[in-house]
Design a protein around this motif. Structure first.
Motif, PDB file in Angstrom:
ATOM      1  N   THR A  27      42.072  34.887  34.390  1.00 41.00           N
ATOM      2  CA  THR A  27      43.205  35.789  35.083  1.00 41.00           C
ATOM      3  C   THR A  27      44.325  36.052  34.155  1.00 41.00           C
ATOM      4  OG1 THR A  27      44.147  34.177  36.218  1.00 41.00           O
ATOM      5  CG2 THR A  27      42.538  35.270  37.399  1.00 41.00           C
TER       6      THR A  27
ATOM      7  N   VAL B  35      39.980  38.848  38.629  1.00 41.88           N
ATOM      8  CA  VAL B  35      40.904  39.782  37.863  1.00 41.88           C
ATOM      9  C   VAL B  35      41.647  40.661  38.519  1.00 41.88           C
ATOM     10  CG1 VAL B  35      40.930  41.140  35.763  1.00 41.88           C
ATOM     11  CG2 VAL B  35      39.509  38.922  35.662  1.00 41.88           C
ATOM     12  N   ALA B  36      41.113  41.626  39.188  1.00 41.54           N
ATOM     13  CA  ALA B  36      41.955  42.817  39.778  1.00 41.54           C
ATOM     14  C   ALA B  36      42.621  42.224  41.060  1.00 41.54           C
ATOM     15  CB  ALA B  36      40.768  43.698  40.813  1.00 41.54           C
TER      16      ALA B  36
ATOM     17  N   SER C  25      44.576  39.460  40.741  1.00 45.86           N
ATOM     18  CA  SER C  25      45.537  38.781  39.728  1.00 45.86           C
ATOM     19  C   SER C  25      46.648  39.854  39.352  1.00 45.86           C
ATOM     20  CB  SER C  25      45.057  38.101  38.622  1.00 45.86           C
ATOM     21  OG  SER C  25      44.348  37.032  39.170  1.00 45.86           O
ATOM     22  N   LYS C  26      45.915  41.184  38.869  1.00 47.69           N
ATOM     23  CA  LYS C  26      46.613  42.300  38.579  1.00 47.69           C
ATOM     24  C   LYS C  26      47.466  42.879  39.585  1.00 47.69           C
ATOM     25  CE  LYS C  26      43.535  43.721  34.848  1.00 47.69           C
ATOM     26  NZ  LYS C  26      43.084  44.762  34.141  1.00 47.69           N
ATOM     27  N   ALA C  27      46.808  42.840  40.679  1.00 51.61           N
ATOM     28  CA  ALA C  27      47.641  43.553  42.140  1.00 51.61           C
ATOM     29  C   ALA C  27      48.885  42.479  42.462  1.00 51.61           C
ATOM     30  CB  ALA C  27      46.823  43.597  43.372  1.00 51.61           C
TER      31      ALA C  27
ATOM     32  N   THR D 165      50.351  40.223  40.370  1.00 54.03           N
ATOM     33  CA  THR D 165      51.334  40.425  39.327  1.00 54.03           C
ATOM     34  C   THR D 165      52.423  41.720  39.521  1.00 54.03           C
ATOM     35  OG1 THR D 165      50.143  39.449  37.884  1.00 54.03           O
ATOM     36  CG2 THR D 165      51.817  40.334  36.804  1.00 54.03           C
ATOM     37  N   ALA D 166      51.587  42.655  40.161  1.00 52.96           N
ATOM     38  CA  ALA D 166      52.314  43.799  40.104  1.00 52.96           C
ATOM     39  C   ALA D 166      53.758  43.831  41.232  1.00 52.96           C
ATOM     40  CB  ALA D 166      51.369  44.857  40.421  1.00 52.96           C
TER      41      ALA D 166
ATOM     42  N   CYS E 290      46.553  45.156  49.638  1.00 57.66           N
ATOM     43  CA  CYS E 290      46.070  45.527  48.142  1.00 57.66           C
ATOM     44  C   CYS E 290      44.473  45.395  48.003  1.00 57.66           C
ATOM     45  CB  CYS E 290      46.925  44.836  47.203  1.00 57.66           C
ATOM     46  SG  CYS E 290      46.227  43.265  47.048  1.00 57.66           S
TER      47      CYS E 290
END
Length: 543
Positions: A384, A437-438, A440-442, A444-445, A483
Motif C-alpha cells: 500500500t 490499495v484502493a 489506502s488511496k482513499a 490517504t486522500a 468511500c
C-alpha cells in the motif's frame, strides 16, 4: 703619530698597544698585527669571523674608505665598529654602546607607557562626601552634561536615575578598587563605564568620602560583545556542521540541534518545529522547564510576521525567541528558545547570533526531513505504500511524548475492512490486493500531510490525526465508510458486502496516554462495532 677619520683621531702604529681604546690593526692579508690592551672581545669576534666585524673590514679594504657597522650580542654586548683603511691594512676600532642602547630602549619603553596612560584618559574625576554627594567634579562637561550642576547632588542618581544602581555602589566603596563595565542608565543611550575609586580619610584618619574617576568604555564593551558573538557563531556553525556530517536518525538530529541551541543561548527550553504547509509540528525539544508552547500559537505568530526571521514571543514570566527557518520560498520550520527573561532578557547580540546561524539550522532540519523521508520509504508497507506497524508506532509514540510541551492533542483511529475474506475467496487474492490499495488511496486522500497512516496488518489500518479531537476522528471514520462504494465499484463488484468498521480514541494534552493504552482503547471500540453488526464508528474514552 695619529690618523684621522672624520672628526676623530686614532693612534698610529706605534701608539696602539698603550691606547685606551678598543682597537685591532689588521694586515692586508687579514692577519692580526697589533691590538690594544682592552680589545679582548673585539679580537675574539674577529677570530670567530663575526659577520658584522668581517663585513666592515671587507668594505674598508675593498673601497679604501672608512666603514661603519654594529656588533650586538647577549654575551658580547653592543659595539659601534669603525674600519679605517691604512697603507698596509685596516685599523678596526670599537666603542661599547651597551649602556646607551639600554638607556634608549628604556626611554622608548617609558614613552610607550606614558602614551598608554594618555590613551586611557578618563571622562570624569570626582570626589564625594560620606553621604555620597558630589563636592568636586572635573571637567565642566562630561557625558554631554554640565557637571557644575552636580555639586551637592547625590552621585548615584546622576548615573542611575531610575534604579538602585549596581549591587555595589562605587560612590560608597570602602576599599580601593575598579568597577569594570558598569551599565549606566543615564545620559540618553545605555552606556558602560569603568569606575576607579579609593576611599579618603581626614587628618584624624576618619572616613571623609570617596575619590575616583569614570571612563566611558561602551565602545570596548560593544567590541567585546561583537567578538563574543562572532566566536559563538563560528563555534555553533562548526558544531552544526559536525552534526550534519554524522549519521544519525531524523529525531536524534532535531533533538541534538535543540540541545546545541539550549547550551549556547543558555535557554531553559528549546523547541524545534517542522513545518508542513501552514501547520507546525513539534519535532525536537531540549530542556527541563515544563513550559507549554502551542503549535497553533507558533503558526499564528509567524503568519503575522512572515518577513521577520527572528522575533520575540511574549509569554507569562518570560519571552520566547523565535527563528523562522526557510530556504527561498520553501518553509522548513522554526526554532523557539525560552528562558526567564525577568532575570536574563534577550540581548540584541543574541538575536543577531540566532539570525546568523539560521541557514545552518535550516540545513540541519532539511537533512532531518530527508532522513525521515528515506526512513519512511524503508518503513513502508510494500503493497500500500503506507507506514508499517513498527514505524507508525514509533512516530505516534514520539508525538504523544511531545503533547505535554505543546498543549496539542490528537486522535487514534483503528479501521478494519469488514468481509474482506469474501473478496479473496470469491475474486482471488489479486482482487484482494487491489481492494487494499484502493482503500489506502482513499484513506490517504482524507488525511492531512501532518497526519499519519499505516497498514497495521492484513486488512487492518490505523490513522493518527494530529491536533484534533474525537469528533473529527469519528467524522473521518464515516468518510471511510462512505468511500467503500468507490472501492467496490473499482473492483467491478458494487454488490460486495465489503465495508468498514471504525474505533476512535482521543489523546488529550497532559493525559499521559502512551501508544499501547490508546491503541487498546481504540481497538476495543472497534471490537464493539463489529460485535454490534459492523459498518459503524465507535468512540472510546480514556479513563
Amino acid at each position: 703619530m695619529t690618523q684621522t677619520a672624520g672628526n676623530r683621531q686614532y693612534p698610529g702604529p706605534k701608539a696602539l698597544k698603550s691606547a685606551d681604546i678598543i682597537a685591532l690593526r689588521l694586515a692586508a692579508d687579514g692577519r692580526l698585527v697589533e691590538r690594544s690592551a682592552t680589545a679582548d672581545i673585539l679580537a675574539f669576534a674577529y677570530a670567530s669571523q663575526s659577520e658584522p666585524v668581517m663585513r666592515v673590514v671587507r668594505r674598508a679594504m675593498e673601497t679604501g674608505l672608512p666603514a661603519e657597522d654594529r656588533l650586538t650580542g647577549e654575551t658580547t654586548g653592543n659595539y659601534w665598529l669603525v674600519a679605517i683603511p691604512e697603507a698596509e691594512g685596516v685599523l678596526l676600532v670599537a666603542r661599547e654602546t651597551t649602556l646607551a642602547d639600554r638607556t634608549t630602549d628604556a626611554l622608548i619603553h617609558s614613552r610607550a607607557l606614558l602614551k598608554g596612560l594618555l590613551d586611557r584618559t578618563v571622562d570624569l574625576s570626582f570626589e564625594v562626601d560620606t553621604d555620597g554627594r558630589f563636592r568636586f567634579v572635573s571637567p565642566a562637561i562630561a557625558f554631554g552634561q554640565e557637571t557644575d550642576d552636580w555639586i551637592g547632588a547625590e552621585a548615584r542618581p546622576v548615573f542611575w536615575p531610575d534604579s538602585a544602581g549596581p549591587a555595589h555602589n562605587p560612590f560608597t566603596s570602602r576599599s580601593a578598587r575598579v568597577f569594570e563595565a558598569l551599565p549606566v542608565d543615564a545620559f540618553g543611550d545605555r552606556l558602560y563605564a569603568d569606575f576607579a575609586v579609593e576611599p579618603m580619610n581626614d587628618s584624624d584618619g576618619r572616613p571623609a568620602g570617596v575619590r575616583g574617576t569614570v571612563r566611558n568604555v561602551s565602545a570596548r564593551v560593544d567590541a567585546d560583545r561583537a567578538m563574543r558573538v562572532t566566536n559563538l557563531r563560528l563555534t555553533m556553525l562548526q558544531r552544526i556542521a559536525e552534526l550534519l556530517n554524522e549519521v544519525v536518525g531524523a529525531d536524534e538530529l532535531r533533538d541534538r540541534a535543540a540541545r546545541l541551541c539550549a547550551d549556547l543561548f543558555r535557554a531553559d527550553t528549546v523547541w524545534v518545529f517542522e513545518q508542513v504547509g501552514r501547520t507546525f509540528l513539534l519535532a525536537g525539544v531540549a530542556g527541563e522547564t515544563q513550559v507549554e508552547l502551542s503549535e497553533n500559537w507558533v503558526a499564528a505568530a509567524i503568519a503575522a510576521k512572515p518577513d521577520t526571521p527572528v522575533f520575540d514571543l511574549d509569554a507569562p514570566g518570560r519571552s520566547h525567541l523565535l527563528l523562522h527557518l526557510s530556504q527561498g520560498s520553501n518553509a522548513q520550520g522554526a526554532v523557539v528558545l525560552s528562558r526567564d527573561t525577568g532575570v536574563s532578557p534577550w540581548a540584541a547580540q543574541e538575536r543577531e547570533l540566532l539570525a546568523g546561524i539560521g541557514s545552518m539550522l535550516t540545513a540541519a532540519l532539511a537533512k532531518a526531513d530527508l532522513v525521515e523521508k528515506l526512513s519512511r520509504l524503508s518503513s513502508s508497507d510494500e503493497l500500500t505504500g503506507l507506514l508499517n506497524r513498527r514505524a507508525f508506532r514509533d512516530m505516534v509514540s514520539r508525538r504523544l511524548t511531545n503533547q505535554s510541551r505543546t498543549g496539542s492533542g490528537g486522535c487514534l483511529v483503528f479501521v478494519d475492512l469488514d468481509h474482506f475474506k469474501e473478496v479473496n475467496d470469491t475474486l482471488g487474492h489479486a482482487a484482494g490486493d487491489q481492494a487494499l490499495v484502493a482503500f489506502s488511496k482513499a484513506l490517504t486522500a482524507i488525511i492531512r500531510p501532518t497526519d499519519l497512516a499505516a497498514r497495521y496488518g492484513g486488512d487492518e489500518f490505523v490513522i493518527w490525526l494530529e491536533g484534533v479531537g474525537a469528533d473529527v476522528g469519528a467524522e473521518k471514520g464515516r468518510q471511510l465508510i462512505d468511500c467503500m462504494k468507490g472501492v467496490k465499484a473499482g473492483l467491478g463488484q458494487p454488490d460486495l458486502a465489503l465495508g468498514v468498521s471504525v474505533g476512535v480514541c482521543e489523546s488529550k494534552p497532559g493525559g499521559g496516554a502512551d501508544f499501547d493504552r490508546l491503541a487498546e482503547k481504540a481497538d476495543h471500540a472497534l471490537y464493539e462495532v463489529k460485535k454490534a453488526g459492523r459498518g459503524e464508528v465507535a468512540v472510546a474514552v480514556l479513563d
